[in-house]
Design an enzyme around this catalytic site. Sequence first.
Site, PDB file in Angstrom:
ATOM      1  N   HIS A  21      -7.761  -5.227   3.552  1.00 34.64           N
ATOM      2  CA  HIS A  21      -6.366  -5.129   4.015  1.00 34.64           C
ATOM      3  C   HIS A  21      -5.878  -3.679   3.960  1.00 34.64           C
ATOM      4  CE1 HIS A  21      -2.171  -6.624   4.511  1.00 34.64           C
ATOM      5  NE2 HIS A  21      -1.893  -5.547   3.807  1.00 34.64           N
ATOM      6  N   GLU A  22      -6.040  -3.043   2.806  1.00 29.19           N
ATOM      7  CA  GLU A  22      -5.537  -1.677   2.640  1.00 29.19           C
ATOM      8  C   GLU A  22      -6.336  -0.675   3.467  1.00 29.19           C
ATOM      9  OE1 GLU A  22      -2.768  -1.192   1.367  1.00 29.19           O
ATOM     10  OE2 GLU A  22      -2.531  -3.163   0.474  1.00 29.19           O
ATOM     11  N   HIS A  25      -4.713  -0.294   6.836  1.00 29.03           N
ATOM     12  CA  HIS A  25      -3.589   0.646   6.802  1.00 29.03           C
ATOM     13  C   HIS A  25      -4.103   2.092   6.759  1.00 29.03           C
ATOM     14  CE1 HIS A  25      -0.714  -2.520   6.388  1.00 29.03           C
ATOM     15  NE2 HIS A  25      -1.034  -2.848   5.145  1.00 29.03           N
TER      16      HIS A  25
END
Length: 424
Positions: A21-22, A25
Amino acid sequence: MEMVRVVFLTVLMFFVLVTVHEWGHYFFAKRAGILVREFAIGFGPKLFSYKRNETQFTLRLLPFGGYARMAGEDPEIIEIGPGQMIAVRLGQDNKIKNIYLDMLDTRRNVIRGEAQHTDLENDLKIKLDVDGEIVTYDVHPQAMLIKGSQQTQIAPKDRQFGSKTVGQRALAIVAGPVMNFLLAFVLFALHLQMAGIAIENPTFVKIGGVSAGMPAEEAGLKSGDIVVSIDGETIGGDYEKMIAMTSVSKGKPMEWTLKRGDETLSVTMTPRSMEGEEGGKVGITTELPTRKVGFVETITLSGTAMVDTTQLIFTGFKQLINNFNMDDISGPVGTAKMTGQIAQQGIEYLTYWAAILSLYLGIFNLLPIPALDGSRLVFLGVEALRGKPVDPGHEGMVHFVGFALLFLVMIAVTYNDILRLISG
């Protein structure tokens, strides 16, 4: 040893979900030219940290979350006020590469002076009064602000989150949930490859599990054995026939013929009653016969699993809203407990569970709840419609309040999870 393996697999699963997920980003923020100050997995005290290029990569104690901290998302570096004494060190290009804010007398090979004007965002210049002489120095775009042992890289305006287009910022935000969706798809596909799919109209009954202390265990039955016949009657794929014959034979010896690999076995078992159950039982669970899945079928079935699971998740949200009950919500402790239980069943079950959690994490983060990715996307949508950004102070307050509320809910849910864990 089994407990260590389960704990390791549980922590690894959360680590993978959060990291993916990170990383979404992080990757798209870097592509947009945004300075990512820290890429952190977990919250709380640091366990491990190292710096690569411009980003500090950090592993923290609690593995249930993470963040990619971008320049400009939070209030930027403390400003150097007029009249403040500082020291600077020049690089080979005569641009400032280090700016020292304290312990000036201990700094070596530096220029000390009184700051007259400082611009670390636009013009990248510092004007100093050095022994009565006013000198202007250019600042390197990757210069470091140093206070004590803490070093912080400056963030010129074009490296800050807010300086990028709405599209670039939206992509950096939505990339986190999208990576979770992609991971869920891959995990569903891996599960299909490991577990296969059930055969339609199977021609045999396969034993999946054997209960301890029951006739099947005493007779030496094992997981994977195939039931050929009972009392001379061929079972084939008729699972219900096997159950019915066993049920009416409570207390009566039965002759079972089984196949284990290339070996044929004959055993005698006497079904007996189980508490809360009717009829005779020998203590076995069956496993649906499966077949391997081809590449195209894997893609199709993984997509179907994504759609079906998404519908179930939104159904759960709806039921939670209509009939809210704190006991229906699980936090990190409850989720970790369930994950540990699933990990004990085998890697294929854990893979399927990880796919569900990854999909859930992506969907949940896209909800328009303050402090989540979905809320930030809403603000970007408003900016696109208005043609100008929402006041950063107002947006920051909304996210702060939202984060505080989510934190309080998480504390309450975790407390509830711990109580349930203690009470069994």
